[in-house]
Design an enzyme around this catalytic site. Structure first.
Site, PDB file in Angstrom:
ATOM      1  N   HIS A   1       0.865  -1.236   0.009  1.00  0.00           N
ATOM      2  CA  HIS A   1      -0.007   0.191  -0.025  1.00  0.00           C
ATOM      3  C   HIS A   1       0.952   1.009  -0.059  1.00  0.00           C
ATOM      4  O   HIS A   1       0.834   2.167  -0.922  1.00  0.00           O
ATOM      5  CB  HIS A   1      -0.979   0.032   1.124  1.00  0.00           C
ATOM      6  CG  HIS A   1      -1.647   1.124   1.378  1.00  0.00           C
ATOM      7  ND1 HIS A   1      -2.574   1.760   0.697  1.00  0.00           N
ATOM      8  CD2 HIS A   1      -1.289   2.193   2.474  1.00  0.00           C
ATOM      9  CE1 HIS A   1      -3.031   2.872   0.994  1.00  0.00           C
ATOM     10  NE2 HIS A   1      -2.567   3.251   2.122  1.00  0.00           N
TER      11      HIS A   1
ATOM     12  N   ASP B   1       7.539  20.663 -27.309  1.00  0.00           N
ATOM     13  CA  ASP B   1       7.764  19.552 -26.657  1.00  0.00           C
ATOM     14  C   ASP B   1       8.787  19.629 -25.439  1.00  0.00           C
ATOM     15  O   ASP B   1       9.306  20.668 -25.362  1.00  0.00           O
ATOM     16  CB  ASP B   1       8.052  18.181 -27.528  1.00  0.00           C
ATOM     17  CG  ASP B   1       7.430  16.780 -27.141  1.00  0.00           C
ATOM     18  OD1 ASP B   1       7.705  16.478 -25.866  1.00  0.00           O
ATOM     19  OD2 ASP B   1       7.180  16.160 -27.714  1.00  0.00           O
TER      20      ASP B   1
ATOM     21  N   TRP C   1       7.414  -0.026   3.519  1.00  0.00           N
ATOM     22  CA  TRP C   1       7.764   0.656   2.368  1.00  0.00           C
ATOM     23  C   TRP C   1       9.193   1.391   2.696  1.00  0.00           C
ATOM     24  O   TRP C   1       9.870   1.743   1.673  1.00  0.00           O
ATOM     25  CB  TRP C   1       6.844   1.725   2.056  1.00  0.00           C
ATOM     26  CG  TRP C   1       6.850   3.030   2.520  1.00  0.00           C
ATOM     27  CD1 TRP C   1       6.537   3.221   4.166  1.00  0.00           C
ATOM     28  CD2 TRP C   1       7.531   4.073   2.194  1.00  0.00           C
ATOM     29  NE1 TRP C   1       6.902   4.618   4.292  1.00  0.00           N
ATOM     30  CE2 TRP C   1       7.711   5.193   3.121  1.00  0.00           C
ATOM     31  CE3 TRP C   1       8.170   4.558   1.007  1.00  0.00           C
ATOM     32  CZ2 TRP C   1       8.159   6.379   2.870  1.00  0.00           C
ATOM     33  CZ3 TRP C   1       8.793   5.758   0.655  1.00  0.00           C
ATOM     34  CH2 TRP C   1       8.698   6.845   1.801  1.00  0.00           C
TER      35      TRP C   1
ATOM     36  N   SER D   1      13.248   5.551 -14.021  1.00  0.00           N
ATOM     37  CA  SER D   1      12.560   6.353 -14.643  1.00  0.00           C
ATOM     38  C   SER D   1      12.263   7.781 -14.125  1.00  0.00           C
ATOM     39  O   SER D   1      12.307   8.541 -15.129  1.00  0.00           O
ATOM     40  CB  SER D   1      10.965   5.573 -14.280  1.00  0.00           C
ATOM     41  OG  SER D   1       9.904   6.433 -14.771  1.00  0.00           O
ATOM     42  N   SER D   2      12.244   8.149 -12.646  1.00  0.00           N
ATOM     43  CA  SER D   2      12.232   9.439 -12.310  1.00  0.00           C
ATOM     44  C   SER D   2      13.239  10.122 -12.586  1.00  0.00           C
ATOM     45  O   SER D   2      13.339  11.300 -13.009  1.00  0.00           O
ATOM     46  CB  SER D   2      11.888   9.151 -10.750  1.00  0.00           C
ATOM     47  OG  SER D   2      10.856   8.515 -10.554  1.00  0.00           O
TER      48      SER D   2
ATOM     49  N   HIS E   1      13.092  12.248   2.964  1.00  0.00           N
ATOM     50  CA  HIS E   1      12.337  13.592   3.353  1.00  0.00           C
ATOM     51  C   HIS E   1      12.315  14.336   2.061  1.00  0.00           C
ATOM     52  O   HIS E   1      10.931  14.675   1.890  1.00  0.00           O
ATOM     53  CB  HIS E   1      12.874  14.042   4.545  1.00  0.00           C
ATOM     54  CG  HIS E   1      11.919  15.207   5.155  1.00  0.00           C
ATOM     55  ND1 HIS E   1      10.723  14.731   5.787  1.00  0.00           N
ATOM     56  CD2 HIS E   1      11.625  16.329   4.470  1.00  0.00           C
ATOM     57  CE1 HIS E   1      10.084  15.785   5.893  1.00  0.00           C
ATOM     58  NE2 HIS E   1      10.443  16.843   5.098  1.00  0.00           N
TER      59      HIS E   1
ATOM     60  N   GLU F   1      11.677  13.237  -0.510  1.00  0.00           N
ATOM     61  CA  GLU F   1      10.563  12.465  -1.327  1.00  0.00           C
ATOM     62  C   GLU F   1       9.259  13.097  -0.750  1.00  0.00           C
ATOM     63  O   GLU F   1       8.364  13.259  -1.729  1.00  0.00           O
ATOM     64  CB  GLU F   1      10.711  11.020  -0.860  1.00  0.00           C
ATOM     65  CG  GLU F   1       9.509  10.105  -1.412  1.00  0.00           C
ATOM     66  CD  GLU F   1       9.417  10.258  -2.991  1.00  0.00           C
ATOM     67  OE1 GLU F   1      10.311  10.581  -3.617  1.00  0.00           O
ATOM     68  OE2 GLU F   1       8.180   9.697  -3.722  1.00  0.00           O
TER      69      GLU F   1
ATOM     70  N   TYR G   1       8.684  16.089  -0.191  1.00  0.00           N
ATOM     71  CA  TYR G   1       8.298  17.185  -0.745  1.00  0.00           C
ATOM     72  C   TYR G   1       8.253  17.062  -2.388  1.00  0.00           C
ATOM     73  O   TYR G   1       7.449  18.040  -2.912  1.00  0.00           O
ATOM     74  CB  TYR G   1       9.521  18.299  -0.406  1.00  0.00           C
ATOM     75  CG  TYR G   1       9.114  18.710   0.955  1.00  0.00           C
ATOM     76  CD1 TYR G   1      10.407  18.356   1.891  1.00  0.00           C
ATOM     77  CD2 TYR G   1       8.457  19.286   1.678  1.00  0.00           C
ATOM     78  CE1 TYR G   1      10.257  18.393   3.160  1.00  0.00           C
ATOM     79  CE2 TYR G   1       8.201  19.470   2.857  1.00  0.00           C
ATOM     80  CZ  TYR G   1       9.150  19.191   3.801  1.00  0.00           C
ATOM     81  OH  TYR G   1       9.110  19.101   5.056  1.00  0.00           O
TER      82      TYR G   1
ATOM     83  N   SER H   1      -1.815  26.514  -6.850  1.00  0.00           N
ATOM     84  CA  SER H   1      -1.582  27.662  -7.120  1.00  0.00           C
ATOM     85  C   SER H   1      -1.929  28.169  -8.442  1.00  0.00           C
ATOM     86  O   SER H   1      -2.170  29.435  -8.729  1.00  0.00           O
ATOM     87  CB  SER H   1      -0.096  27.892  -7.188  1.00  0.00           C
ATOM     88  OG  SER H   1       0.228  27.782  -5.783  1.00  0.00           O
TER      89      SER H   1
ATOM     90  N   HIS I   1      14.623  13.725  11.332  1.00  0.00           N
ATOM     91  CA  HIS I   1      13.389  13.557  12.462  1.00  0.00           C
ATOM     92  C   HIS I   1      12.370  12.626  12.367  1.00  0.00           C
ATOM     93  O   HIS I   1      11.702  12.201  12.822  1.00  0.00           O
ATOM     94  CB  HIS I   1      12.606  14.961  12.094  1.00  0.00           C
ATOM     95  CG  HIS I   1      11.676  15.091  10.710  1.00  0.00           C
ATOM     96  ND1 HIS I   1      11.891  16.222  10.183  1.00  0.00           N
ATOM     97  CD2 HIS I   1      11.210  14.160  10.101  1.00  0.00           C
ATOM     98  CE1 HIS I   1      11.088  16.006   8.958  1.00  0.00           C
ATOM     99  NE2 HIS I   1      10.756  14.696   8.922  1.00  0.00           N
ATOM    100  N   HIS I   2      12.744  11.534  11.312  1.00  0.00           N
ATOM    101  CA  HIS I   2      12.199  10.473  11.333  1.00  0.00           C
ATOM    102  C   HIS I   2      12.840   9.249  12.339  1.00  0.00           C
ATOM    103  O   HIS I   2      12.477   8.127  12.315  1.00  0.00           O
ATOM    104  CB  HIS I   2      12.093   9.762   9.679  1.00  0.00           C
ATOM    105  CG  HIS I   2      11.671  10.624   8.619  1.00  0.00           C
ATOM    106  ND1 HIS I   2      10.389  10.515   8.345  1.00  0.00           N
ATOM    107  CD2 HIS I   2      12.010  11.562   8.148  1.00  0.00           C
ATOM    108  CE1 HIS I   2      10.043  11.232   7.463  1.00  0.00           C
ATOM    109  NE2 HIS I   2      11.080  12.052   7.368  1.00  0.00           N
TER     110      HIS I   2
ATOM    111  N   THR J   1       6.275  26.659   4.574  1.00  0.00           N
ATOM    112  CA  THR J   1       5.125  26.133   4.312  1.00  0.00           C
ATOM    113  C   THR J   1       3.761  26.688   4.673  1.00  0.00           C
ATOM    114  O   THR J   1       2.844  26.755   3.776  1.00  0.00           O
ATOM    115  CB  THR J   1       5.081  24.477   4.901  1.00  0.00           C
ATOM    116  OG1 THR J   1       6.436  24.206   4.704  1.00  0.00           O
ATOM    117  CG2 THR J   1       4.115  23.744   4.190  1.00  0.00           C
TER     118      THR J   1
ATOM    119  N   LYS K   1       2.715  29.792   2.472  1.00  0.00           N
ATOM    120  CA  LYS K   1       2.070  29.361   1.353  1.00  0.00           C
ATOM    121  C   LYS K   1       0.684  29.423   1.735  1.00  0.00           C
ATOM    122  O   LYS K   1      -0.179  29.795   1.010  1.00  0.00           O
ATOM    123  CB  LYS K   1       2.557  27.953   0.812  1.00  0.00           C
ATOM    124  CG  LYS K   1       3.686  28.150  -0.164  1.00  0.00           C
ATOM    125  CD  LYS K   1       4.143  26.618  -0.609  1.00  0.00           C
ATOM    126  CE  LYS K   1       5.508  26.646  -1.633  1.00  0.00           C
ATOM    127  NZ  LYS K   1       5.386  27.294  -2.590  1.00  0.00           N
TER     128      LYS K   1
ATOM    129  N   ARG L   1       2.058   1.365  15.194  1.00  0.00           N
ATOM    130  CA  ARG L   1       1.818   1.161  13.854  1.00  0.00           C
ATOM    131  C   ARG L   1       2.131  -0.135  13.184  1.00  0.00           C
ATOM    132  O   ARG L   1       2.844  -1.089  13.913  1.00  0.00           O
ATOM    133  CB  ARG L   1       3.000   2.109  12.836  1.00  0.00           C
ATOM    134  CG  ARG L   1       2.516   3.598  12.794  1.00  0.00           C
ATOM    135  CD  ARG L   1       3.598   4.343  12.069  1.00  0.00           C
ATOM    136  NE  ARG L   1       3.544   4.165  10.687  1.00  0.00           N
ATOM    137  CZ  ARG L   1       4.396   4.513   9.737  1.00  0.00           C
ATOM    138  NH1 ARG L   1       5.151   5.443  10.374  1.00  0.00           N
ATOM    139  NH2 ARG L   1       4.127   4.479   8.505  1.00  0.00           N
TER     140      ARG L   1
END
Lengths: 215, 627, 416
Positions: free
Chosen positions: B91, B120, B155, B185-186, B269, B271, B273, B284, B318-319, B344, B347, B466
């Protein structure tokens, strides 16, 4: 895309920008590999070690420090010289149409020669690496032996793979030079290859310093 | 003045639009399967990304529903412990890598060239390659579940659990290899978009005139190229350990599990963002259009996006507040995490400033955009709560965290993406989505989402860990879990409404003109759907809002571009060849990775085939010769 | 469109629901709550949490309020009005950058202070408890007292307790939500967490959980913490130090003891002292219901009517059962295995299987018969005759019959 005028916002070719982005990403890749090496430095439980002697408690065998600074200094010099050859190769392609009068000018201006030299010096560096790695394995350090072996071989292996890719790239350019000749129109392609090659060289300087020279 | 600006008409009464005699290249409707397989057109590729990622979003959603069905009551055994562990792993993996990132990629692909006035992306074949690697890689990592071999290490794959010592089967092998495939790919796409945004902007489009979605996407591409190498290295080490017995995560040889955690979160982290900034960009775009005024504080929005990207590399540990890094490290990362809350929050206020004093239309797209603003705020607040290590030592690894990240990912990314889909659907398909169904989707969704995830704040702070496949009765968690499960079922209803609307509107929605919303940016100067060549004439841009504040030259090119009806040939525009080579290289690349699991012959054979097709690709021209 | 009355109803419902949830969190039905501190450490966390909650709620009300206000006030009233095309406002930007920064200072200062305060070394007189995480159970040692136990600890109130955290395999995390924050157990690392339970904490039991995903039975890796008065603790620890005792003549010898047979019945150790026998165990009436597992039994057939014989069980433990390959029972010189939990005083524990099942004959019997079905992934073999082993996907050859299982159960239950 051909080099003919597509409008660009910067005046630079797309591929030039792409190679710099690629190099930026590769910096992070090697930074992660180098960080791993540094984090695990001095934490292997068993030897062989890079700079110290190790006596195996179970067999009593004494392992010398495994790194050979003098030999690797030579291979580093070879790789540095290959960057010089690359610079000359690029210049030769860019100045293809400039008339060359003296023999010296002709030699300096031969793109085939310098592309070949770059590839040759690169391949020599790889030869040194292959020699070094096989001798390490003979002396008892494999990629599985300890934290040092795993991080060292992976780091230098990644670097060697990048050099290999570079050598193939250079030989391809050399082949094209032989087939139809490289003209100033191809300078961008050679420039991009040169950027990649210099990057690979700079990474080696970092590796050589942090792994070999600093204890 | 502006000929295409239709002051906020209510959508039930469409602005009069008569389709031109030869409808602007029915690229989407009439093209063959082969043209899709061999496409290098960023719009087709974007559409492929959209459909594939919607499919995986549903797939990840099914996995979520199984999780919620199991956790709806204590001590349930709908699925076994082992199966549950595979499902919760997949998941997360599916939603992050196969749904949200590619949904963002769909927008990157379709929109960026249109927004900057290009025909293009910089490297069209590389673009196609990125998509096919994603598709094949997605299948590679998703199909094993049917053989009960899905990845089961979470994950985030912490070692040493995911080393061969503790998880010997193929499960983690699929994960380790699959993520490296998806990373390729990315990365390829990121190099492409960086080059595109830097180099292919229309004349006059300075960086500070770029649409904000393009700006946020620009930041995201840098995050990708700088963050993915860290996880590539982490995965490579794990792969070497599992396949070749190296020592990177071998505890007996003195390895440190924190090496994995640091490498993973240095990627992980940024990721998050990567996951949220595109949605921010879409919001926006949507809010100004429906408030009929420009984005409030555009430069601040750009700078805060850049700052978030930059600071995002400084907060990763912080994780790891529970791992015992020591008080200095804990404090430093706590401070940087609090710091990143400031840009943040800025915004959020700028979005509110955009709406203030406006003439707000409650279109579905706008509702979702406003929804993001409201829901992300909640997720942001719980995020700040995690930033304090003493408090986090109670929160971390509990359902409080699950609540937080679902608020920012579902209430944030997904809401933003839905806003983008409703907003850009007319541009892609030349038809409007049904507004009534859209609003039903929105309301059911927002109620369902809150019902599902708000109670998790409570079950977490009331002690529920968890990643547990079941829990005992009498622990005080039943009511909250029952609420979450009910909400999750309701999300299914919302999603079905959306899918029904989406597919029906594709076929029979009301035809749409170039600018049904009265928006301001270049993509709205083109017919809907967009012809293959995008712009009949490349515009010269003089303003951030060409259709609202542009000078005559903007309007004149807009008038030409929106007429449509001509083919590329008639306009003398050279388009790249269709080619199957990117697909082949992608296919052989993935087969090569399969060879790591299957055997040397496949590995070598696929590598050779890949080299050959790559050679063919590199030596064939992108497009026909120009004159 | 959006009607004001409809939204007002929605808002009221939302507020009421939230209030109900918030109030509910304080009630006594939440046995694992983190909102009721029982130590200085807990109060330090609580202080920060309350500040976070207050500031978070204020920010929430303010931001959502402004958002809703703006969304309503500026809804489209006319198609012809073009709103003021404001591009921004520097003063506002500065304001709403500085105010959040200021709010964060109120969180940052106590945060850093508390981090340093709570990560000092434990006081010298702290009770030392060594925690070793295993997949999927907890090994606890009291080094000062030479006590080894599993899945259940007693700690005295009013005295600092310092947990030393290590793992024997993968990562785990040690969490007693009501008592302290959590700390991970990391391979090749040693972590610490310490706190002093208030003297006012009653004699009761608290739940503990593993909170780092550790594989198949991560959800089943639970433990119990019993807070007791210092004198009760002294009595308990003395009892724990003593080997397990029971006195019973064998009903019928299960195995004819040969002179040098490894299965010879062990010599009975010297009798216990009265103090040791009278060791404090928390009375059943004081054990809260939420610490007694309600995990339902899987479908394992067992004849519950069988009466077990403890002496035969003792022989089977080191005989056909081969339990001693993995388990230690202090006082039984043949039972020195360390793969599984120490069972010396298992008879007096609140739960079995790492806090997973109630500790009674029904559950014990089925645990012994088929631990792998009782707890997914368990490395304890399936021992019952004809039982299906889910890990090897086949029925076990041989195995213990129900009477033998009942005997072992009787033996274990006697190990108080």
């Amino acid at each position: 895309m051909s080099a003919t005028s597509h409008y660009t916002s910067t005046g630079l070719d797309n591929r030039k920008i792409a190679i710099w982005a690629f190099i930026g990403s590769e910096c992070m890749l090697f930074a992660s590999l180098i960080s791993t090496y540094l984090v695990y430095k001095g934490r292997s439980i068993t030897g062989p070690f890079p700079h110290e002697v190790w006596k195996d408690p179970s067999t009593g065998h004494v392992f010398k420090p495994i790194l050979n600074i003098p030999v690797t200094s030579m291979s580093t010099f070879v790789l540095l010289m290959s960057s010089l050859a690359m610079v000359l190769a690029l210049a030769a392609v860019q100045n293809k149409h400039v008339p060359k009068r003296t023999l010296g000018d002709k030699i300096l201006g031969s793109s085939k020669l310098w592309l070949f030299m770059t590839a040759l010096l690169g391949a020599t560096f790889l030869g040194f690496q292959a020699f070094e790695f096989t001798s390490f394995v003979h002396e008892g350090l494999t990629i599985k032996t300890n934290l040092f072996g795993s991080s060292f071989f992976t780091l230098t292996g990644f670097h060697g793979a990048h050099v290999t890719a570079g050598v193939i790239w250079l030989l391809t350019l050399l082949m094209i030079d032989f087939k139809r000749g490289l003209t100033p129109d191809d300078a961008l392609n050679v420039d991009i290859a040169a950027l990649y090659w210099h990057f690979v060289d700079v990474v080696w300087i970092a590796i050589f310093t942090l792994v070999y020279l600093i204890r | 003045m502006a000929t295409t600006y239709h002051p906020g008409s209510d959508l039930e009464v469409l602005t009069p639009y008569t389709p031109s005699p030869t409808p602007a290249t029915a690229t989407v409707h009439k093209s063959s399967l082969w043209s899709w397989i061999t496409t290098t057109d960023h719009k087709k590729i974007g559409t492929l990304y959209l459909f594939t990622s919607l499919f995986f979003f549903i797939w990840g959603g099914v996995e979520a529903e199984i999780i919620r069905a199991q956790l709806g009551g204590p001590n349930r055994h709908l699925v076994s412990a082992e199966m549950y562990n595979q499902i919760f792993t997949m998941h997360g993996t599916t939603m992050v890598f196969l749904a949200i990132m590619p949904l963002s990629a769909a927008f990157f692909n379709y929109l960026i060239p249109l927004q900057i006035g290009a025909r293009d992306v910089a490297f069209p074949r590389l673009n196609a390659f990125s998509y096919w690697v994603y598709l094949f890689g997605g299948l590679f990592i998703s199909l094993p579940i049917f053989f009960k071999l899905a990845p089961n290490g979470g994950w985030f794959g912490y070692v040493p659990l995911t080393t061969r010592t503790y998880t010997p089967g193929l499960n983690v092998d699929f994960w380790v290899v699959g993520l490296q495939i998806l990373g390729i790919s990315s990365l390829a796409a990121a190099f492409n978009f960086i080059t595109t945004i830097i180099n292919l902007r229309a004349p006059g489009m300075t960086l500070m005139r770029m649409p904000i979605f393009t700006w946020m996407s620009f930041v995201v591409q840098f995050l990708i190229i700088l963050a993915f190498p860290a996880i590539t290295v982490a995965l490579f080490f794990l792969m070497m350990d599992r396949f070749f017995g190296t020592a990177f995560y071998d505890m007996a040889k003195g390895a440190d599990p924190l090496l994995w955690q640091h490498l993973f979160w240095v990627f992980g982290h940024p990721e998050v963002y990567i996951l949220i900034l595109p949605a921010f960009g879409l919001v926006s775009e949507v809010l100004p259009t429906f408030a009929k005024k420009p984005l409030f504080g555009y430069p601040v929005m750009v700078y805060s996006g850049i700052l978030i990207g930059f600071l995002g590399f400084g907060v990763w540990a912080h994780h790891m507040f529970a791992v015992g890094m020591g008080p200095v490290a804990d404090s430093v990362f706590s401070m940087t995490t609090m710091l990143i809350a400031i840009p943040t929050g800025v915004k959020i206020f700028n979005w509110i400033g955009t709406l203030a004093q406006g003439q707000i239309r409650y279109t579905t797209a706008n509702l979702f955009a406003i929804g993001l603003v409201g829901l992300f705020t909640i997720g942001g607040i719980s995020g700040v709560m995690h930033s304090s290590p003493p408090a986090d030592l109670q929160q971390t690894d509990s359902y409080f965290i699950v609540a937080h990240f679902h608020y920012v990912l579902f209430g944030g990314s997904i809401m933003g993406i839905f806003a983008g889909i409703y907003y850009y659907f007319p541009k892609l398909f030349g038809r409007m989505m049904d507004e009534k169904l859209g609003k039903a989707h929105f309301w059911v969704n927002i109620i369902a989402m809150n019902l599902t995830f708000f109670p998790m704040h409570f079950s977490g702070m009331l002690g529920m860990p968890r990643r547990i496949y079941t829990y005992d009765a009498g622990q005080g968690w039943e009511t909250f879990n029952a609420m979450s499960t009910g909400g999750a079922y309701l999300i299914v209803v919302a999603t079905l409404i959306f899918l029904f609307n989406f597919f029906r509107s594709m076929r029979s929605g009301t035809p749409a003109g170039p600018n049904p919303w009265g928006a301001a940016t270049l993509e709205w100067t083109l017919p809907s759907p967009v012809p293959e060549y995008n712009f009949a004439t490349i515009p010269t841009v003089t303003s951030r809002y060409p259709l609202w504040e542009g000078k005559d030259v903007d309007i004149e090119s807009a008038r030409i571009n929106q007429q449509g009806g001509k083919t590329a040939k008639q306009l003398g525009i050279v388009l790249p060849y269709n080619t199957i080579k990117p697909l082949l290289v992608a296919l052989f690349l993935v087969l090569m990775f399969c060879g790591l699991l299957v055997g040397q012959r496949l590995l070598i054979g696929a590598a050779a085939a890949m080299a050959i097709s790559l050679y063919a690709w590199l030596t064939s021209p992108l497009e026909p010769e120009h004159h | 469109m959006i009607g004001s009355p409809r939204l007002r109803r929605l808002a009221t419902f939302g507020a009421a629901a939230t209030l109900a949830l918030v109030l509910g969190a304080c009630a006594r039905d939440y046995p694992n709550t983190t909102f009721q501190p029982h130590s200085e450490y807990g109060r330090a966390i609580d202080f920060i949490w309350n500040r976070l909650l207050l500031l978070g709620t204020l920010v929430f009300i303010f931001v959502e309020g402004v958002l809703l206000f703006v969304v309503f006030k500026y809804r489209r009233r006319s198609d012809d009005v073009v709103p003021p095309q404001t591009h921004g406002n520097t003063a506002l930007e500065i304001t709403w950058t500085l105010i959040p920064a200021a709010i964060l200072v109120f969180i940052a200062v106590p945060t850093v202070r508390t981090i340093f305060e709570t990560q000092t070394k434990a006081p010298a007189n702290a009770l030392q408890i060594e925690v070793y995480g295993h997949q999927w159970w907890w090994e606890f040692r009291y080094p000062e007292y030479n006590v080894v136990t599993a899945n259940e600890i007693y700690i005295p109130t009013g005295r600092a307790v310092n947990f030393t955290l290590r793992t024997k395999d993968v990562l785990h995390s040690f969490w007693m939500p009501q008592l302290s924050g959590k700390r991970d157990l990391i391979a090749n690392h040693t972590n610490y967490i310490w706190f002093t339970p208030d003297s006012t904490v009653p004699t009761t039991v608290w739940n503990g959980f593993c909170t780092e995903y550790c594989g198949a039975s991560h959800a089943n890796m639970r433990f119990r913490v019993v807070t007791v008065k210092p004198d009760q603790f002294a009595s308990w620890i003395e009892h724990q130090q003593a080997p397990a005792f029971f006195n019973a003549a064998p009903a019928a010898p299960a195995v004819t003891p040969a002179a040098n047979s490894a299965n010879a019945a062990p010599a009975q150790p010297a009798g216990p002292t009265p103090a040791q026998l009278a060791g404090f165990i928390i009375p059943k009436e004081q054990v809260p219901a939420y610490t007694i597992p309600q995990t339902p039994l899987p479908d394992i057939k067992f004849d519950d009517r069988l009466a077990g014989d403890a002496a035969r069980g003792q022989q089977l433990f080191t005989g056909a059962g081969t339990c001693n390959a993995c388990h230690t029972i202090s006082g039984n010189p043949l039972a020195v295995g360390t793969v599984g939990p120490n069972l010396t005083h298992v008879g007096s524990r609140i739960a079995i299987g790492a806090g997973l099942y109630a500790n009674d004959a029904r559950h014990l019997a089925r645990w012994i018969k088929n631990a792998r079905v009782m707890k997914p992934g368990s490395i304890m073999p399936t021992l019952g005759k004809g039982q299906f082993d889910p890990q090897s996907n086949s029925a076990v050859p041989g195995g213990l019959n129900d009477q033998q299982v009942a005997d072992i159960v009787a033996y274990l239950q006697a190990l108080k």
